[in-house]
Design an enzyme around this catalytic site. Structure first.
Site, PDB file in Angstrom:
ATOM      1  CG  ASP A  30      12.511  25.981 -43.520  1.00 55.05           C
ATOM      2  OD1 ASP A  30      12.766  27.119 -43.945  1.00 55.05           O
ATOM      3  OD2 ASP A  30      11.619  25.752 -42.666  1.00 55.05           O
ATOM      4  CG  ASN A  86      10.703  34.992 -48.631  1.00 54.65           C
ATOM      5  OD1 ASN A  86      10.283  35.091 -49.775  1.00 54.65           O
ATOM      6  ND2 ASN A  86      10.497  33.910 -47.894  1.00 54.65           N
ATOM      7  N   GLY A  92       8.011  39.034 -46.935  1.00 50.97           N
ATOM      8  CA  GLY A  92       7.714  37.880 -46.097  1.00 50.97           C
ATOM      9  C   GLY A  92       8.900  37.368 -45.297  1.00 50.97           C
ATOM     10  CD  GLN A  93      14.778  39.135 -44.316  1.00 50.69           C
ATOM     11  OE1 GLN A  93      14.638  40.152 -44.997  1.00 50.69           O
ATOM     12  NE2 GLN A  93      15.947  38.742 -43.838  1.00 50.69           N
ATOM     13  CG  HIS A  99      16.995  33.084 -44.872  1.00 52.70           C
ATOM     14  ND1 HIS A  99      16.857  34.183 -44.049  1.00 52.70           N
ATOM     15  CD2 HIS A  99      15.742  32.715 -45.227  1.00 52.70           C
ATOM     16  CE1 HIS A  99      15.567  34.458 -43.899  1.00 52.70           C
ATOM     17  NE2 HIS A  99      14.874  33.589 -44.612  1.00 52.70           N
TER      18      HIS A  99
HETATM   19  P1  5GP Z   1      11.782  33.610 -44.167  1.00 58.35           P
HETATM   20  O1  5GP Z   1      10.312  33.575 -43.830  1.00 58.35           O
HETATM   21  O2  5GP Z   1      12.512  34.611 -43.286  1.00 58.35           O
HETATM   22  O3  5GP Z   1      12.101  33.757 -45.612  1.00 58.35           O
HETATM   23  O4  5GP Z   1      12.333  32.166 -43.809  1.00 58.35           O
HETATM   24  C1  5GP Z   1      12.663  31.755 -42.519  1.00 58.35           C
HETATM   25  C2  5GP Z   1      12.631  30.252 -42.523  1.00 58.35           C
HETATM   26  O5  5GP Z   1      13.287  29.796 -41.351  1.00 58.35           O
HETATM   27  C3  5GP Z   1      11.220  29.656 -42.490  1.00 58.35           C
HETATM   28  O6  5GP Z   1      11.013  28.858 -43.658  1.00 58.35           O
HETATM   29  C4  5GP Z   1      11.203  28.830 -41.213  1.00 58.35           C
HETATM   30  O7  5GP Z   1      10.520  27.597 -41.365  1.00 58.35           O
HETATM   31  C5  5GP Z   1      12.669  28.615 -40.929  1.00 58.35           C
HETATM   32  N1  5GP Z   1      12.995  28.471 -39.523  1.00 58.35           N
HETATM   33  C6  5GP Z   1      12.533  29.242 -38.495  1.00 58.35           C
HETATM   34  N2  5GP Z   1      13.076  28.829 -37.331  1.00 58.35           N
HETATM   35  C7  5GP Z   1      13.891  27.778 -37.633  1.00 58.35           C
HETATM   36  C8  5GP Z   1      14.722  26.923 -36.835  1.00 58.35           C
HETATM   37  O8  5GP Z   1      14.834  27.052 -35.604  1.00 58.35           O
HETATM   38  N3  5GP Z   1      15.414  25.955 -37.492  1.00 58.35           N
HETATM   39  C9  5GP Z   1      15.328  25.776 -38.853  1.00 58.35           C
HETATM   40  N4  5GP Z   1      16.041  24.776 -39.392  1.00 58.35           N
HETATM   41  N5  5GP Z   1      14.546  26.564 -39.630  1.00 58.35           N
HETATM   42  C10 5GP Z   1      13.848  27.555 -39.025  1.00 58.35           C
END
Ligand code: 5GP
Ligand code: ZN
Length: 113
Positions: A30, A86, A92-93, A99
């Site tokens: 991440d 999420n 919170g997605q 993922h």
């Molecule tokens: P969500 O909030 O959808 O559960 O998680 C999305 C995750 O993707 C977040 O923890 C965020 O830090 C990560 N993320 C967003 N953009 C990028 C990116 O460009 N590269 C990587 N490696 N992680 C990302």
């Protein structure tokens, strides 16, 4: 080119730090880690969230979870770890490609807030 960020990461069009890969899954660090180990595990195929993946291909959902466990082991999270998926706005997605977060390397509090 896909407009889905994680499809682009899987394709290598957006750089990432890969930590694990199988025929149908991909895992990468991440970009904003919330714990010393913070890895995202995704199916290479696009599915919006865990519900869509469960409906379309439950065997792939199992593959994603197995990959998450493999990541936790390879990262040495012997003291334990947390898996988070999420889902939707209230969950919170923020990226609409399913993922699983693999979080560890510190004691995790509960509830997460
Ligand atoms: P969500 O909030 O959808 O559960 O998680 C999305 C995750 O993707 C977040 O923890 C965020 O830090 C990560 N993320 C967003 N953009 C990028 C990116 O460009 N590269 C990587 N490696 N992680 C990302
Ligand atoms: Zn995608």
């Amino acid at each position: 080119m896909s407009d889905c960020l994680f499809c682009r990461i899987v394709a290598g069009d957006v750089p990432s730090t890969r930590v694990h890969e199988t025929e149908r899954t991909f895992a990468f660090r991440d970009v904003t880690p919330q714990s010393p180990t913070h890895v995202l595990v995704v199916p290479k195929a696009h599915h919006a969230d865990v519900g869509a993946l469960s409906d379309a291909d439950p065997a792939l959902l199992a593959d994603v979870l197995a990959a998450a466990v493999a990541v936790a082991r390879s990262e040495g999270l012997d003291g334990g770890f947390r898996l988070v998926a999420n889902t939707g706005a209230d969950g919170g997605q923020t990226v609409s490609h399913v993922h699983v977060h693999v979080l560890g390397g510190r004691g995790m509090t509960w509830p997460p807030g």
